[in-house]
Design a protein around this motif. Structure first.
Motif, mmCIF file in Angstrom:
data_model
loop_
_atom_site.group_PDB
_atom_site.id
_atom_site.type_symbol
_atom_site.label_atom_id
_atom_site.label_comp_id
_atom_site.label_asym_id
_atom_site.label_seq_id
_atom_site.Cartn_x
_atom_site.Cartn_y
_atom_site.Cartn_z
ATOM 1 N N SER A 138 12.845 -23.271 25.685
ATOM 2 C CA SER A 138 12.541 -22.027 24.977
ATOM 3 C C SER A 138 12.557 -20.846 25.934
ATOM 4 O O SER A 138 13.089 -19.770 25.606
ATOM 5 C CB SER A 138 11.175 -22.149 24.298
ATOM 6 O OG SER A 138 10.795 -20.937 23.678
ATOM 7 N N SER A 162 3.692 -16.970 25.704
ATOM 8 C CA SER A 162 3.361 -17.560 24.400
ATOM 9 C C SER A 162 1.850 -17.622 24.294
ATOM 10 O O SER A 162 1.183 -18.188 25.165
ATOM 11 C CB SER A 162 3.964 -18.963 24.278
ATOM 12 O OG SER A 162 5.375 -18.910 24.300
ATOM 13 N N ARG A 222 -0.065 -18.716 21.582
ATOM 14 C CA ARG A 222 -0.695 -19.681 20.675
ATOM 15 C C ARG A 222 -0.681 -21.068 21.301
ATOM 16 O O ARG A 222 0.340 -21.519 21.837
ATOM 17 C CB ARG A 222 0.015 -19.718 19.328
ATOM 18 C CG ARG A 222 -0.701 -20.611 18.314
ATOM 19 C CD ARG A 222 0.008 -20.658 16.985
ATOM 20 N NE ARG A 222 -0.604 -21.648 16.098
ATOM 21 C CZ ARG A 222 0.003 -22.189 15.045
ATOM 22 N NH1 ARG A 222 1.236 -21.830 14.733
ATOM 23 N NH2 ARG A 222 -0.611 -23.084 14.308
ATOM 24 N N CYS A 275 -4.943 -18.460 18.942
ATOM 25 C CA CYS A 275 -3.954 -17.478 19.366
ATOM 26 C C CYS A 275 -4.691 -16.333 20.058
ATOM 27 O O CYS A 275 -5.647 -15.783 19.510
ATOM 28 C CB CYS A 275 -3.156 -16.947 18.177
ATOM 29 S SG CYS A 275 -1.756 -15.913 18.660
ATOM 30 N N ASP A 284 4.973 -14.028 22.267
ATOM 31 C CA ASP A 284 5.331 -14.834 21.107
ATOM 32 C C ASP A 284 4.116 -15.614 20.619
ATOM 33 O O ASP A 284 3.664 -16.541 21.286
ATOM 34 C CB ASP A 284 6.461 -15.796 21.477
ATOM 35 C CG ASP A 284 6.908 -16.658 20.296
ATOM 36 O OD1 ASP A 284 6.413 -16.440 19.175
ATOM 37 O OD2 ASP A 284 7.760 -17.545 20.512
ATOM 38 N N PRO A 285 3.564 -15.248 19.444
ATOM 39 C CA PRO A 285 2.413 -15.965 18.906
ATOM 40 C C PRO A 285 2.793 -17.013 17.865
ATOM 41 O O PRO A 285 1.919 -17.566 17.199
ATOM 42 C CB PRO A 285 1.615 -14.832 18.237
ATOM 43 C CG PRO A 285 2.697 -13.939 17.697
ATOM 44 C CD PRO A 285 3.852 -14.024 18.673
ATOM 45 N N SER A 286 4.083 -17.307 17.720
ATOM 46 C CA SER A 286 4.531 -18.045 16.546
ATOM 47 C C SER A 286 4.386 -19.552 16.653
ATOM 48 O O SER A 286 4.231 -20.234 15.638
ATOM 49 C CB SER A 286 6.005 -17.702 16.245
ATOM 50 O OG SER A 286 6.842 -18.101 17.325
ATOM 51 N N ARG A 287 4.454 -20.117 17.857
ATOM 52 C CA ARG A 287 4.442 -21.575 17.981
ATOM 53 C C ARG A 287 3.404 -22.030 18.990
ATOM 54 O O ARG A 287 3.116 -21.342 19.964
ATOM 55 C CB ARG A 287 5.825 -22.089 18.424
ATOM 56 C CG ARG A 287 6.906 -21.931 17.374
ATOM 57 C CD ARG A 287 8.160 -22.660 17.821
ATOM 58 N NE ARG A 287 8.654 -22.152 19.102
ATOM 59 C CZ ARG A 287 9.423 -22.841 19.931
ATOM 60 N NH1 ARG A 287 9.760 -24.078 19.638
ATOM 61 N NH2 ARG A 287 9.860 -22.295 21.054
#
Length: 295
Positions: free
Chosen positions: A151, A173, A175, A193, A231-234
């Motif tokens: 990633s 990241s 989260r 998060c 990036d908080p998505s995963r």
């Protein structure tokens, strides 16, 4: 000329990815142990106390090294920064645990400020032919998702190709899963998060001629000094919370405690970890966590 995806992959090869883990390094500053023990000999005695180092090795083996060995993208280098006065038996144990980590290199340095030690360690590994470098850090008792490096490579490639890496730039990241172990056999896995860049996989992507180094600026203050892409998505990390944490703990009251079945699913898929081992810790993990702080 048409710019094909194959050419884009060639561009990505010029971005060298390097990680660093300080493992009981006797830094002259930053860590609580250095504040508690001004004399280096006393500091080393505290860092390599039998109970403490056994606990750190177990965490390293269970979380840190395991997560690096299981990376899908194995084209990276990994530095373990240690004291040049690390006892030989502990050096051998460390070598055993990290032997299968991709691109592993153990760098032993004398006592100095942590920022200087990290800079010197990175400089031993950076390829002078690289056009960009992506440097990330990880604590010895935390873990990264199995697709972290892949990633990171994709995200850095997009930013580089878009012309957005003109100076050191942070990728983070925010989260992850906090593993809260109270030292009494009661553990929780919490989906959290954060609002700011975190130490777990904290990455600085830089042009080769202007490399940003870790610990010069605190990761929680990164947005004051660097462009940041967050990036908080995963779910991308596991952070262990125990009595030997050096930094402060935040957010525990804002996260969502994972039910056992959900925890098993997430930890197996994202980290190749057994959630039951964390929820019902064995041996030293279930007992008291040994603090670095002077009593």
């Amino acid at each position: 000329m048409v710019f094909t995806p194959w050419m884009q992959d060639l561009t990505a090869l010029k971005n060298q990815i390097i990680g660093i883990v300080p493992f009981s390094y006797a830094a002259a500053d930053r860590f609580q142990a250095a504040r508690d023990h001004q004399d280096e000999t006393q500091l080393l005695r505290a860092l390599f106390d039998d109970n403490r180092i056994a606990f750190r090795f177990r965490m390293l083996e269970l979380l840190n090294a395991h997560s690096l060995k299981t990376q899908g993208d194995r084209n990276f280098s990994m530095i373990y920064l240690v004291s040049e006065r690390m006892p030989p038996e502990h050096r051998r144990r460390l070598e055993e645990i990290v032997s299968d980590v991709p691109g592993v290199r153990i760098v032993a340095l004398p006592q100095m400020p942590l920022a200087d030690a990290v800079r010197r360690a990175f400089e031993q590994v950076i390829d002078p032919q690289a056009e960009h470098v992506s440097l990330f850090r990880l604590d010895d008792d935390d873990a990264l998702a199995v697709d972290f490096v892949g990633s990171l490579r994709r995200r850095a490639r997009r930013l580089i190709n878009a012309g957005l890496i003109q100076k050191p730039t942070v990728l983070s990241s925010t989260r992850g899963v906090y593993w809260k172990n109270d030292g009494k056999g009661r553990s929780q896995l919490i989906d959290i998060c954060d609002r700011v860049p975190l130490s777990m996989g904290y990455t600085i992507v830089s042009p080769r001629d202007e490399i940003g180094h870790h610990y010069l600026k605190g990761h929680r203050d990164a947005a004051m000094f660097y462009p940041c892409f967050i990036d908080p998505s995963r779910i991308m990390y596991v952070r262990s919370v125990h009595g030997d944490n050096d930094g402060g703990i935040s957010n525990l009251n804002r996260g969502q405690v994972l039910a056992p079945d959900r925890a098993r699913q997430i930890l197996r898929r994202r980290f190749d970890l057994d959630a039951d081992l964390l929820l019902a810790p064995e041996g030293a993990l279930a007992g008291k966590a040994f603090s670095q702080r002077a009593s």
